[in-house]
Design an enzyme around this catalytic site. Structure first.
Site, PDB file in Angstrom:
ATOM      1  N   ASP A   1      30.988  28.391 -62.322  1.00  0.00           N
ATOM      2  CA  ASP A   1      32.348  28.220 -62.759  1.00  0.00           C
ATOM      3  C   ASP A   1      32.528  27.308 -63.818  1.00  0.00           C
ATOM      4  O   ASP A   1      33.424  27.516 -64.794  1.00  0.00           O
ATOM      5  CB  ASP A   1      33.365  28.162 -61.470  1.00  0.00           C
ATOM      6  CG  ASP A   1      32.905  27.035 -60.669  1.00  0.00           C
ATOM      7  OD1 ASP A   1      32.158  26.348 -60.822  1.00  0.00           O
ATOM      8  OD2 ASP A   1      33.502  27.034 -59.460  1.00  0.00           O
TER       9      ASP A   1
ATOM     10  N   MET B   1      30.553  27.474 -57.239  1.00  0.00           N
ATOM     11  CA  MET B   1      28.959  26.828 -56.972  1.00  0.00           C
ATOM     12  C   MET B   1      28.436  26.629 -55.673  1.00  0.00           C
ATOM     13  O   MET B   1      29.371  26.399 -54.791  1.00  0.00           O
ATOM     14  CB  MET B   1      28.768  25.488 -58.055  1.00  0.00           C
ATOM     15  CG  MET B   1      29.252  25.849 -59.506  1.00  0.00           C
ATOM     16  SD  MET B   1      28.987  24.395 -60.244  1.00  0.00           S
ATOM     17  CE  MET B   1      27.228  24.035 -60.284  1.00  0.00           C
ATOM     18  N   HIS B   2      27.273  26.436 -55.443  1.00  0.00           N
ATOM     19  CA  HIS B   2      26.721  25.969 -54.444  1.00  0.00           C
ATOM     20  C   HIS B   2      26.715  26.652 -53.184  1.00  0.00           C
ATOM     21  O   HIS B   2      25.928  26.414 -52.063  1.00  0.00           O
ATOM     22  CB  HIS B   2      27.379  24.541 -53.924  1.00  0.00           C
ATOM     23  CG  HIS B   2      27.599  23.620 -55.272  1.00  0.00           C
ATOM     24  ND1 HIS B   2      26.818  23.108 -55.999  1.00  0.00           N
ATOM     25  CD2 HIS B   2      28.929  23.127 -55.508  1.00  0.00           C
ATOM     26  CE1 HIS B   2      27.322  22.090 -56.837  1.00  0.00           C
ATOM     27  NE2 HIS B   2      28.485  21.952 -56.602  1.00  0.00           N
TER      28      HIS B   2
END
Length: 500
Positions: A240, A81-82
């Site tokens: 995820d 992520m991110h």
């Protein structure tokens, strides 16, 4: 026989799994790629490495399974992520991706609070402004790499870039978009007010789709690289942790997951979009349509154990290192460890806190330190479980996956520290399996993700809390929580002496 593939684009490797209609894992292939640490606090990757290593893994996967490519009906994704990936108007990469564990953006987080306010940001995004999230990274590029920012036509998240390179289509989906700090979680749309306040054109945000939506097929060029058929459908996939939840069957109220990988996660299913945790834990959209989850994160969970092994037990395997857990009493003979090696996420949104061993004396052996690391990681995750319970959640059973589910003694420690039944799965492929399940559901193999989970997921063993151990751990846990309060100021002062 028909098949689907789940692709999990992780921080250090991409994992591909081939699954048949019965939920059987037919083949698994992983490929590594490097992390780039140009400066302290920086963490980047070259997105082309993701594409090349995924193509290599898929080639090997198909060859190992010895199947016809046209029998692979669908592919879906799970991804770290991110991370921030920037493309220009011709969809060319503008720079390396800035990853979730990059901590250079403290200044941008403060700026966010200044222009929108913490209360309003929580109302929109359900989350605090943290260095790991995507928007602070975008604002950092805007401030320090202005030329690149002005060339940017679209930003993408890591798995979404990989999917674009496999299909030619640009999308994001809600579970990953929820970790950008640009999504209105409740309304499931990019937030125009927020974009305007921070000076980001909302057109930089990619189109949004559901995780199980088919966005296209494998492109001709990627087919030639991998041997995949152009008839194979490609589904959006999920973050995820959302895919980890799907792959563990966390699909209805009351179900909770503990996942210990590089980072550690405690995740609990939510049906509602209006619960208020005041930013102490994350609140994201699930990979299941119109569902949500709350999540606590320890940034250095499994990483703390890897760090300890690499530096102090290099010749031991993980199995050898953990074999002595049973020979050390609860409390590691008076030794406590806090796993703040790269800062902390929840409940302490603190990029400057650092880890510690408390209580060391000359009698302590390597095995005491090992158990202290295991207990410290587990205590850190228990802080999020405590928050969930304070909100009224009843948590009596937790599915444990990842590195923490590979050792019986650690699983029993989880049961005792969490004071909950711990369930170990029969075959644990984590987020990659969740991605494959999204593809199976998207292909119409099952009428729901729950129906798919009933076929794909089975448990192998259950660990029950020992009442006597629970009481001892409650005392130790209170001491553990005091360590942060006593060391956070010291960590800031010691930071002045770090390598620049």
């Amino acid at each position: 026989m028909k098949y689907v593939i789940g692709i999990d684009l992780g921080t250090s490797a991409v994992k591909t799994v081939l699954v048949d209609t019965k939920g059987e894992i037919c083949a698994v292939v992983s490929k590594n790629y490097p992390l780039l640490h140009e400066k302290t606090g920086y963490s980047e990757q070259n997105p082309e490495e993701w594409v090349q290593q995924t193509a290599s893994a898929l080639n090997e996967l198909i060859a190992n399974a010895n199947i016809k490519p046209e029998d692979i009906e669908g592919i879906s994704y799970s991804g770290q992520m991110h991370g921030l990936v920037l493309l220009d108007e011709n969809y060319n990469l503008l720079r390396n991706a800035i990853l979730w564990n990059d901590t250079r953006t403290t200044e941008q987080c403060h700026h966010l609070y200044k222009v929108i306010g913490e209360k309003r940001l929580l109302e929109i995004t359900k989350n605090q402004a943290l260095e790991g999230f995507t928007l602070p990274k975008l604002l950092w590029v805007k401030e320090y790499e202005r030329e690149i920012f002005e060339k940017t036509a679209v930003f993408m998240l890591p798995k979404d870039y990989l999917r674009f390179k496999m299909t030619g289509f640009i999308h994001s989906e809600y579970s990953d978009a929820a970790g950008t700090l640009l999504l209105n979680i409740s309304k499931k749309k990019w937030d125009g007010e927020l974009c305007q306040l921070v000076g980001v054109n909302i057109n930089l945000c990619p189109p949004l789709v559901e995780s199980s939506e088919c966005i296209g097929n494998i492109s001709e060029s990627f087919s030639q690289k991998t041997g995949l058929a152009t008839s194979t459908k490609v589904f959006a996939g999920g973050a995820d942790n959302a895919c980890g939840a799907i792959g563990a069957g966390i699909l209805s109220p009351g179900e909770t997951l503990c996942s210990i990988g590089t980072s550690g996660v405690v995740l609990s299913y939510e049906e509602r979009n209006d619960r208020d945790f005041n930013g102490r834990v994350h609140y994201f959209n699930h990979g299941k349509e119109n569902a949500f989850y709350t999540m606590g994160v320890t940034l250095s969970a499994g990483h703390s154990l890897s760090w300890f092994k690499e530096n102090f037990a290099e010749k031991d395997t993980f199995e050898e290192l953990l074999a002595d857990l049973k020979n050390v009493p609860i409390g590691s003979n008076g030794l406590l460890f806090t796993p703040y090696l790269v800062g902390e996420r929840t409940p302490h949104a603190d990029a400057t806190i650092r880890g510690s061993f408390i209580g060391m004396d000359a009698s302590h052996k390597k095995r005491d330190f090992t158990r202290a690391v295991i207990e410290g990681i587990t205590f850190s995750l228990s802080e999020s479980i405590e928050i969930f319970r304070e909100s009224g959640k009843e948590i009596t059973s937790i599915v444990s996956i990842g590195g923490g589910a590979k050792n019986d003694h650690w699983l029993q420690i989880q049961a005792d520290v969490f004071n909950a039944k711990i369930v170990k799965l029969s075959t644990e492929q984590g987020p990659a399996l969740g991605a494959a399940m999204l593809a199976a559901y998207g292909c119409g193999w099952y009428n729901s993700l729950e129906e798919c989970a009933n076929v794909f997921i089975t448990s192998s063993k259950t660990y029950y809390p020992n009442a006597e151990h629970v009481q001892v751990y409650k005392q130790l846990y209170e001491l553990y929580k005091e360590v942060y309060l006593q060391t956070n100021d010291l960590s800031k002062k010691l930071g002045e002496f770090k390598r620049k």
